[in-house]
Design a protein around this motif. Sequence first.
Motif, short mmCIF file in Angstrom:
data_model
loop_
_atom_site.label_atom_id
_atom_site.label_comp_id
_atom_site.label_asym_id
_atom_site.label_seq_id
_atom_site.Cartn_x
_atom_site.Cartn_y
_atom_site.Cartn_z
N GLU A 1 36.13 -58.57 -4.39
CA GLU A 1 36.40 -57.24 -4.94
C GLU A 1 35.35 -56.25 -4.47
O GLU A 1 35.67 -55.12 -4.07
N THR A 2 34.08 -56.65 -4.52
CA THR A 2 32.99 -55.78 -4.07
C THR A 2 33.10 -55.49 -2.59
O THR A 2 32.92 -54.35 -2.14
N GLY B 1 36.02 -53.14 -1.98
CA GLY B 1 35.62 -51.80 -2.43
C GLY B 1 34.69 -51.12 -1.44
O GLY B 1 34.82 -49.92 -1.17
N GLY B 2 33.77 -51.89 -0.86
CA GLY B 2 32.87 -51.34 0.14
C GLY B 2 33.60 -50.94 1.41
O GLY B 2 33.33 -49.89 2.00
N LYS C 1 27.73 -51.10 -1.49
CA LYS C 1 28.31 -51.81 -2.63
C LYS C 1 27.59 -53.14 -2.90
O LYS C 1 27.23 -53.45 -4.04
N LEU C 2 27.40 -53.92 -1.82
CA LEU C 2 26.77 -55.23 -2.01
C LEU C 2 25.33 -55.11 -2.47
O LEU C 2 24.87 -55.86 -3.34
N VAL D 1 25.25 -54.03 -6.18
CA VAL D 1 25.69 -55.07 -7.12
C VAL D 1 24.72 -56.23 -7.20
O VAL D 1 24.39 -56.71 -8.29
N TYR D 2 24.21 -56.67 -6.04
CA TYR D 2 23.41 -57.90 -6.02
C TYR D 2 21.90 -57.65 -6.02
O TYR D 2 21.15 -58.49 -6.50
N GLU E 1 22.44 -47.63 -4.06
CA GLU E 1 23.60 -47.03 -3.42
C GLU E 1 23.32 -45.59 -2.98
O GLU E 1 23.94 -45.09 -2.04
#
Length: 309
Positions: free
Chosen positions: A6-7, A10-11, A266-267, A270-271, A281
């Motif tokens: 999903e991530t 989305g990216g 995005k990655l 999130v991470y 971001e």
Amino acid sequence: MGFFLETLIGGLTSGMLYALIGLGFVLIFKASGVFNFAQGAMVLVAALSMARFSEWLPRWLGFESLLLANVLAFVVTAGLMCLLAVAIERLVLRHLVNQDLATLLMATIGITYFLDGMGQTLFGSDVYRIDVGMPKDPLFLLDNVFEGGVLVNPEDLIAALVAAALVALLALFFQYTGTGRALRAVADDHQAAQSVGIPLNRIWVIVWSVAGIVALVAGIVWGSKLGVQFSLSTAALRALPVVILGGLTSVPGAIVGGLIIGVGEKLSEVYLGPMIGGGIEIWFAYVLALVFLLFRPQGLFGEKIIDRV
């Protein structure tokens, strides 16, 4: 694994939105050798025109079809962007032929502020919406593989397909048409292009018109997704690292750069964000662009400039 996909998706879709704006930068640079700061304002004006004419035309002409309203609004806005290209060439660029690139750069900054003011004067300063009928409801894919499936926004997928189609058409245009080759010649050397009979004024009108159409497509996608407001012009700032990464002279590079930055944003958010407090971001793309400027300033696909003395 489902959350990671999903991530990632989305990216990728965010990257395609950045790349749509980055395409406009690349087009102008390939034809004039100048970085066009007015691209964000062109996206804003195109989106405002599309939003307002799709609202006004049914009332003026007395019909209710959303599809017809959007088609007519697109045609009117495309015509407006072409007229704008002619006006920019006649009133600004024609008088700056063979001037320093810094002069042309300052001219595009002036065009930016003019377009921002003109857009507000003609179309108003409220927040508007563009409804082109794209599906809004999310899709759940691979639900038989991952628990709960993978959440995908169909609007983002459509935007990605539109961007890919634009890239393919523009790449063919620059590579296989006489006008495309003339555009590349003008970017290399204005005076040399003129000396072999290439009409510089007509070339500039063509490329600014094409960039205007690209800005219209980007404005429709962004306006449909986020609404049309004057902060839309700042979206161009998000596309600056895209063209630095992909290369200022590469149409496919704009897409690759957009995908890398979209996925990286995005990655990392999130991470890595939870480890250092978030906010990655916001600055990730610019730090990556700075690294490229230091070690590979021409970008991944840009042409390396060699000066012989």
